[in-house]
Motif scaffolding. Structure first.
Motif, mmCIF file in Angstrom:
data_model
loop_
_atom_site.group_PDB
_atom_site.id
_atom_site.type_symbol
_atom_site.label_atom_id
_atom_site.label_comp_id
_atom_site.label_asym_id
_atom_site.label_seq_id
_atom_site.Cartn_x
_atom_site.Cartn_y
_atom_site.Cartn_z
ATOM 1 N N ILE A 15 -52.785 24.081 7.859
ATOM 2 C CA ILE A 15 -51.696 23.251 9.422
ATOM 3 C C ILE A 15 -52.577 23.755 11.057
ATOM 4 N N VAL A 16 -52.266 22.320 11.118
ATOM 5 C CA VAL A 16 -52.692 22.402 12.613
ATOM 6 C C VAL A 16 -51.788 22.326 13.629
ATOM 7 N N GLY A 17 -52.078 22.995 14.893
ATOM 8 C CA GLY A 17 -50.731 22.950 15.742
ATOM 9 C C GLY A 17 -50.857 22.399 17.528
ATOM 10 N N ASP A 18 -49.801 21.887 17.445
ATOM 11 C CA ASP A 18 -50.882 21.453 19.417
ATOM 12 C C ASP A 18 -50.200 23.142 19.820
ATOM 13 N N SER A 19 -50.127 22.399 21.149
ATOM 14 C CA SER A 19 -49.900 23.468 22.443
ATOM 15 C C SER A 19 -48.111 23.317 22.248
ATOM 16 N N THR A 20 -47.304 24.329 21.786
ATOM 17 C CA THR A 20 -46.001 24.146 21.271
ATOM 18 C C THR A 20 -45.037 25.775 20.801
ATOM 19 N N GLN A 21 -43.687 25.795 21.201
ATOM 20 C CA GLN A 21 -43.453 26.929 20.762
ATOM 21 C C GLN A 21 -43.858 27.805 19.871
ATOM 22 N N PRO A 22 -43.574 27.116 18.370
ATOM 23 C CA PRO A 22 -44.017 27.990 16.370
ATOM 24 C C PRO A 22 -45.699 28.167 16.819
ATOM 25 N N VAL A 23 -46.614 27.582 17.591
ATOM 26 C CA VAL A 23 -47.810 27.835 17.081
ATOM 27 C C VAL A 23 -48.038 28.829 18.494
ATOM 28 N N TYR A 24 -47.097 29.270 19.024
ATOM 29 C CA TYR A 24 -47.610 30.125 19.970
ATOM 30 C C TYR A 24 -47.481 31.356 19.666
ATOM 31 N N SER A 25 -45.977 31.013 18.748
ATOM 32 C CA SER A 25 -46.169 32.380 18.105
ATOM 33 C C SER A 25 -47.330 32.718 16.529
ATOM 34 N N GLY A 26 -47.664 31.984 16.140
ATOM 35 C CA GLY A 26 -48.321 31.471 15.910
ATOM 36 C C GLY A 26 -49.635 32.284 16.230
ATOM 37 N N CYS A 27 -50.304 31.898 17.279
ATOM 38 C CA CYS A 27 -51.404 32.692 17.626
ATOM 39 C C CYS A 27 -51.309 33.694 18.267
ATOM 40 N N LEU A 28 -50.016 34.364 18.431
ATOM 41 C CA LEU A 28 -49.606 36.071 18.663
ATOM 42 C C LEU A 28 -49.542 37.321 16.412
ATOM 43 N N GLY B 139 -57.517 9.844 20.497
ATOM 44 C CA GLY B 139 -57.494 9.991 18.971
ATOM 45 C C GLY B 139 -59.327 10.081 17.997
ATOM 46 N N ALA B 140 -59.804 9.399 18.874
ATOM 47 C CA ALA B 140 -60.734 9.296 17.750
ATOM 48 C C ALA B 140 -61.521 10.864 17.758
ATOM 49 N N GLY B 141 -61.521 11.779 19.268
ATOM 50 C CA GLY B 141 -62.349 12.693 19.558
ATOM 51 C C GLY B 141 -60.985 13.621 18.542
ATOM 52 N N PHE B 142 -59.502 13.464 19.018
ATOM 53 C CA PHE B 142 -59.399 15.294 18.372
ATOM 54 C C PHE B 142 -59.259 14.429 16.441
ATOM 55 N N MET B 143 -59.190 14.185 16.207
ATOM 56 C CA MET B 143 -59.138 13.561 14.331
ATOM 57 C C MET B 143 -60.818 13.979 14.070
ATOM 58 N N ALA B 144 -61.977 13.555 15.296
ATOM 59 C CA ALA B 144 -63.219 14.456 14.676
ATOM 60 C C ALA B 144 -63.226 15.251 14.705
ATOM 61 N N GLU B 145 -62.159 16.865 15.566
ATOM 62 C CA GLU B 145 -62.211 17.993 15.246
ATOM 63 C C GLU B 145 -61.648 18.640 14.810
ATOM 64 N N GLY B 146 -60.671 17.841 13.974
ATOM 65 C CA GLY B 146 -59.650 18.171 12.401
ATOM 66 C C GLY B 146 -60.580 18.040 11.882
ATOM 67 N N PRO C 16 -53.652 13.696 15.471
ATOM 68 C CA PRO C 16 -54.604 13.169 15.448
ATOM 69 C C PRO C 16 -55.654 14.442 14.733
ATOM 70 N N ALA C 17 -55.841 15.288 14.899
ATOM 71 C CA ALA C 17 -56.108 15.968 14.249
ATOM 72 C C ALA C 17 -56.106 16.165 12.989
ATOM 73 N N ALA C 18 -54.914 16.579 13.001
ATOM 74 C CA ALA C 18 -54.118 16.470 11.707
ATOM 75 C C ALA C 18 -54.788 15.193 10.451
ATOM 76 N N THR D 105 -49.950 11.633 22.021
ATOM 77 C CA THR D 105 -50.921 10.334 21.158
ATOM 78 C C THR D 105 -49.801 10.154 19.861
ATOM 79 N N LEU D 106 -48.869 10.055 20.593
ATOM 80 C CA LEU D 106 -47.534 9.556 19.190
ATOM 81 C C LEU D 106 -48.018 8.370 18.823
ATOM 82 N N ALA D 107 -48.984 7.483 19.348
ATOM 83 C CA ALA D 107 -48.747 5.811 18.520
ATOM 84 C C ALA D 107 -49.801 6.048 17.250
ATOM 85 N N GLU D 108 -50.430 7.436 17.127
ATOM 86 C CA GLU D 108 -51.268 8.210 15.865
ATOM 87 C C GLU D 108 -50.562 7.893 14.792
ATOM 88 N N LEU D 109 -49.016 7.911 14.722
ATOM 89 C CA LEU D 109 -48.474 7.622 13.525
ATOM 90 C C LEU D 109 -49.186 6.567 12.652
#
Length: 536
Positions: A375-388, A50-57, A413-415, A439-443
């Motif tokens: 908008i920060v996306g994970d690998s999930t269905q609406p994000v795949y649509s967005g990539c298209l 989570g620290a790494g993904f936060m740093a990325e965002g 965490p990136a968000a 990464t649920l605990a990052e809530l």
């Protein structure tokens, strides 16, 4: 006496670092001694990944390196996935870890957190990894890191410090100093002249804008106008031209409609893009066979030789190179470029699946309802649509983990990191019921950091994309129908508000209520119910 650990913190602060992400451990506590009195804010994730993904965002929205402190051994192995993601996405990240004492590292004696060779692990996904063996060399190594971030293809850098050096007296090093910034290279005049001539001869020019072109957005818009050239934006290049620009083509380059646009161009100007398979699928060989003239602009000379070979290669900062092309290019008569865009976008919209239309509707609603949203996306269905085919308004306002390294658990965490980097803008995380459980605990981290977010939780009761893929290959689905917890109870347990958007028509209202709330909101969407509004 000033311990070396305090000097490290002072050096970071002197060079503009304002956030550090990490979890304190017995091997890193000396790095924390000086943090309370410094201008650096420390953010505690619930896992080093989570620290790494936060740093990325944070790096995505600020352009500054995301900085992490991690412990010897498990701290590094935990953050490794995030570093590999940053490597694949060319993002600046500085990971400072500890290592066992000089004389004990790599001994095999069984010291706490011991690995045989931490740097060997880190070399796989860093620009470089360095062990500090003399405290006097830290300034030089830090300067090397910032040189990578500012003047070459940005990628993670790892610096490890033996725990015994952190308590060494650093008084003799003097005051921490700001590093003189190193400017990226500019374009070769002869290459620019040749490229300008190619632009003048082309009748169907096309610009391909990748993630490395974001800082050149204004120049690319100007060049596109001069050449009357459509701008095909990869996923990481979305927003280089705004969604309102008539020359903007926000499509996955490997999709049929975009591929036809690419294949029929007689000049391709590729700016800051790998021209790699995660964006282009297997379409590049066909484009190569059409033999368009190819101009490639990139900081990485090796990358120019991969993908679609360059007829004219310009090793340069993207903005400087595109500005030089603008200075030499002649204004064309407008008309054909916009027509090519309209035809391409119309072609794309024909025959989209219900799931893709639903995903694009969700993303368009977020963009149009929440001004200046990130908008920060994970690998999930609406994000795949967005990539298209999602049209972002500005650079770095839509990014995800679905390209490149392609990890799960990224978005939350990136968000958080994106919100900390730009607290005045609304930030929305889009994740699936499977991905969020990584990464649920990052809530809890978001509440603790007062990073107020909206999480769109796309619930299809499992790993829906993988399940569909297995079924498409006549493989009996296994391991994809996972237990789905009660996300309302989980959200409320972490102090988040929970809501549900049962139908697309209530989405705007739900978003307005989430914005009015003083805290963070999990907005759950049941995929099956949502898709009923988008018949096949």
């Amino acid at each position: 006496m000033r311990p070396f650990g305090a000097y490290v913190v002072e050096c970071l602060a002197a060079n503009g670092v304002d956030h550090v992400f990490g979890i304190p451990g017995v091997h890193t506590v000396e790095l924390y001694r000086a943090l309370p009195g410094s201008p650096i804010r420390h953010i505690t994730p619930r896992h080093e990944q989570g620290a790494g993904f936060m740093a990325e965002g944070y790096a995505r929205v600020t352009g500054k390196p995301g900085v992490c402190f991690v412990i010897t051994g498990p701290g590094l192995t935990n953050i490794a996935t995030a570093m590999a993601q940053a490597y694949g996405e060319s993002l600046p990240m500085l990971v400072i870890s500890t290592v066992n004492p000089v004389g004990a590292m790599g001994s095999g004696a069984g010291h706490l957190h011991e690995l045989p060779d931490q740097r060997q692990l880190m070399r796989q996904f860093t620009a470089f990894s360095h062990t500090i063996l003399d405290i006097a060399e830290f300034d030089t190594v830090l300067a090397r890191a910032f040189a990578v971030f500012s003047a070459s293809r940005p990628r993670p850098v790892h610096i490890e410090i033996p725990v015994d050096l952190l308590v060494r007296d650093s008084s003799g090093l003097g005051a921490a100093r700001a590093i003189s910034p190193i400017a990226p290279p500019g374009p070769n005049a002869a290459a620019v002249s040749e490229a300008v001539e190619a632009c003048a001869r082309a009748s169907r020019p096309l610009i391909v804008a990748g993630g490395g072109s974001k800082a050149a957005a204004g120049a690319i818009a100007r060049l596109a106008g001069l050449l009357d050239a459509p701008v095909l934006m990869t996923t990481n290049g979305r927003g280089v031209l705004s969604d309102a620009d008539p020359l903007a083509v926000p499509l996955n380059p490997g999709y049929d409609a975009a591929h036809r646009l690419l294949a029929h161009a007689d000049l391709v100007i590729a700016v800051g893009t790998e021209l790699g398979p995660t964006d282009f699928d297997d379409t590049l060989p066909a484009v190569k066979s059409m033999r368009p003239k190819v101009i490639r602009i990139d900081l990485d000379p090796e990358q120019i030789c991969r993908g679609l070979p360059a007829d004219i290669g310009i090793i340069s900062d993207a903005r400087l190179a595109v500005e030089a092309l603008c200075d030499g290019a002649r204004q064309r008569e407008a008309g054909q470029g916009a027509e090519r865009v309209r035809a391409t976008l119309g072609d794309f919209e024909t025959g989209l699946s219900a799931r893709t239309r639903a995903g694009l509707h969700l993303l368009n609603t977020l963009r149009d309802t929440l001004p200046d949203v990130i908008i920060v996306g994970d690998s999930t269905q609406p994000v795949y649509s967005g990539c298209l085919g999602f049209a972002a308004s500005t650079p770095s306002s839509f990014f995800c983990s679905a390209t490149g390294y392609g990890t799960l658990g990224y978005a939350l965490p990136a968000a958080i990191g994106a919100k900390l980097g730009n607290p005045s803008r609304p930030v929305v995380c889009i994740t699936g019921d499977g991905g969020i459980q990584f990464t649920l605990a990052e809530l809890g981290s978001a509440v603790e950091a007062d990073a107020r977010l909206i999480v769109i939780l796309w619930n299809n009761q499992g790993y829906g994309e993988i399940k569909s893929y297995m079924q498409g290959r006549d493989i009996e689905p296994l391991g994809v129908d996972i237990f789905t917890p009660d996300f309302r109870k989980i959200a409320e347990a972490f102090g988040w508000r929970w809501d549900k958007a049962a139908r697309p028509e209530v989405l705007r209202q739900c978003l307005s209520m989430a914005c009015a709330h003083q805290g963070s909101t999990v907005l759950e969407i049941d995929e099956a119910a949502f898709l009923e509004a988008f018949p096949a």
